[in-house]
Design a protein around this motif. Sequence first.
Motif, PDB file in Angstrom:
ATOM      1  N   PRO A   1       0.838  -1.205   0.000  1.00 56.21           N
ATOM      2  CA  PRO A   1       0.000   0.000   0.000  1.00 56.21           C
ATOM      3  C   PRO A   1       0.873   1.257   0.000  1.00 56.21           C
ATOM      4  CG  PRO A   1      -0.070  -1.096   2.132  1.00 56.21           C
ATOM      5  CD  PRO A   1       0.707  -1.976   1.204  1.00 56.21           C
ATOM      6  N   THR A   2       0.378   2.275  -0.644  1.00 58.46           N
ATOM      7  CA  THR A   2       1.126   3.528  -0.699  1.00 58.46           C
ATOM      8  C   THR A   2       0.553   4.503   0.313  1.00 58.46           C
ATOM      9  OG1 THR A   2      -0.304   4.434  -2.398  1.00 58.46           O
ATOM     10  CG2 THR A   2       1.635   3.228  -3.136  1.00 58.46           C
ATOM     11  N   THR A   3       1.383   5.424   0.757  1.00 59.48           N
ATOM     12  CA  THR A   3       0.925   6.445   1.695  1.00 59.48           C
ATOM     13  C   THR A   3       0.618   7.745   0.968  1.00 59.48           C
ATOM     14  OG1 THR A   3       3.206   7.080   2.134  1.00 59.48           O
ATOM     15  CG2 THR A   3       2.206   5.474   3.622  1.00 59.48           C
ATOM     16  N   VAL A   4       0.993   7.813  -0.309  1.00 59.40           N
ATOM     17  CA  VAL A   4       0.760   9.010  -1.110  1.00 59.40           C
ATOM     18  C   VAL A   4      -0.509   8.810  -1.925  1.00 59.40           C
ATOM     19  CG1 VAL A   4       1.696  10.469  -2.937  1.00 59.40           C
ATOM     20  CG2 VAL A   4       3.222   9.413  -1.262  1.00 59.40           C
ATOM     21  N   ASP A   5      -1.369   9.807  -1.932  1.00 64.29           N
ATOM     22  CA  ASP A   5      -2.571   9.757  -2.741  1.00 64.29           C
ATOM     23  C   ASP A   5      -2.145   9.818  -4.208  1.00 64.29           C
ATOM     24  OD1 ASP A   5      -5.148   9.724  -3.647  1.00 64.29           O
ATOM     25  OD2 ASP A   5      -5.601  11.795  -3.095  1.00 64.29           O
ATOM     26  N   GLU A   6      -2.596   8.870  -5.006  1.00 61.66           N
ATOM     27  CA  GLU A   6      -2.171   8.798  -6.414  1.00 61.66           C
ATOM     28  C   GLU A   6      -2.590  10.031  -7.193  1.00 61.66           C
ATOM     29  OE1 GLU A   6      -3.405   5.100  -8.080  1.00 61.66           O
ATOM     30  OE2 GLU A   6      -2.262   3.929  -6.652  1.00 61.66           O
ATOM     31  N   ASP A   7      -3.725  10.640  -6.865  1.00 59.26           N
ATOM     32  CA  ASP A   7      -4.158  11.840  -7.569  1.00 59.26           C
ATOM     33  C   ASP A   7      -3.204  13.019  -7.300  1.00 59.26           C
ATOM     34  OD1 ASP A   7      -6.329  10.567  -8.696  1.00 59.26           O
ATOM     35  OD2 ASP A   7      -7.631  11.072  -7.019  1.00 59.26           O
ATOM     36  N   ASP A   8      -2.736  13.127  -6.063  1.00 63.13           N
ATOM     37  CA  ASP A   8      -1.810  14.213  -5.696  1.00 63.13           C
ATOM     38  C   ASP A   8      -0.426  13.967  -6.299  1.00 63.13           C
ATOM     39  OD1 ASP A   8      -3.806  15.486  -4.297  1.00 63.13           O
ATOM     40  OD2 ASP A   8      -3.221  14.597  -2.366  1.00 63.13           O
ATOM     41  N   ALA A   9      -0.031  12.720  -6.431  1.00 63.81           N
ATOM     42  CA  ALA A   9       1.300  12.389  -6.932  1.00 63.81           C
ATOM     43  C   ALA A   9       1.455  12.721  -8.408  1.00 63.81           C
ATOM     44  CB  ALA A   9       1.598  10.909  -6.709  1.00 63.81           C
ATOM     45  N   SER A  10       0.363  12.747  -9.161  1.00 64.06           N
ATOM     46  CA  SER A  10       0.452  13.027 -10.588  1.00 64.06           C
ATOM     47  C   SER A  10       0.570  14.526 -10.892  1.00 64.06           C
ATOM     48  CB  SER A  10      -0.758  12.439 -11.325  1.00 64.06           C
ATOM     49  OG  SER A  10      -1.934  13.093 -10.897  1.00 64.06           O
ATOM     50  N   LYS A  11       0.441  15.387  -9.898  1.00 64.31           N
ATOM     51  CA  LYS A  11       0.500  16.837 -10.117  1.00 64.31           C
ATOM     52  C   LYS A  11       1.915  17.348 -10.071  1.00 64.31           C
ATOM     53  CE  LYS A  11      -4.066  17.683  -8.394  1.00 64.31           C
ATOM     54  NZ  LYS A  11      -4.887  18.326  -7.400  1.00 64.31           N
TER      55      LYS A  11
END
Length: 69
Positions: A59-69
């Motif tokens: 599991p990741t701790t970073v939100d995937e939507d935020d990581a793409s910005k």
Amino acid sequence: MTERFIPATAAPRIVPCPTCGGDSLFSPDNLWRPFCSERCRQIDLGHWSDESFRVAAPPTTVDEDDASK
């Protein structure tokens, strides 16, 4: 006269079909290898497309939507 080495022809390899478990010929003569038939190949493809098969990932701790910005 020089003798040539002629390799023996290997016996066809029979493996279990990943979908139905039946015998499947694992050779270039089998268009659907390692599956026994086109039907089993399509069933397997369907499992991948509806995400029945998944590759485990931590599991990741970073939100995937935020990581793409």
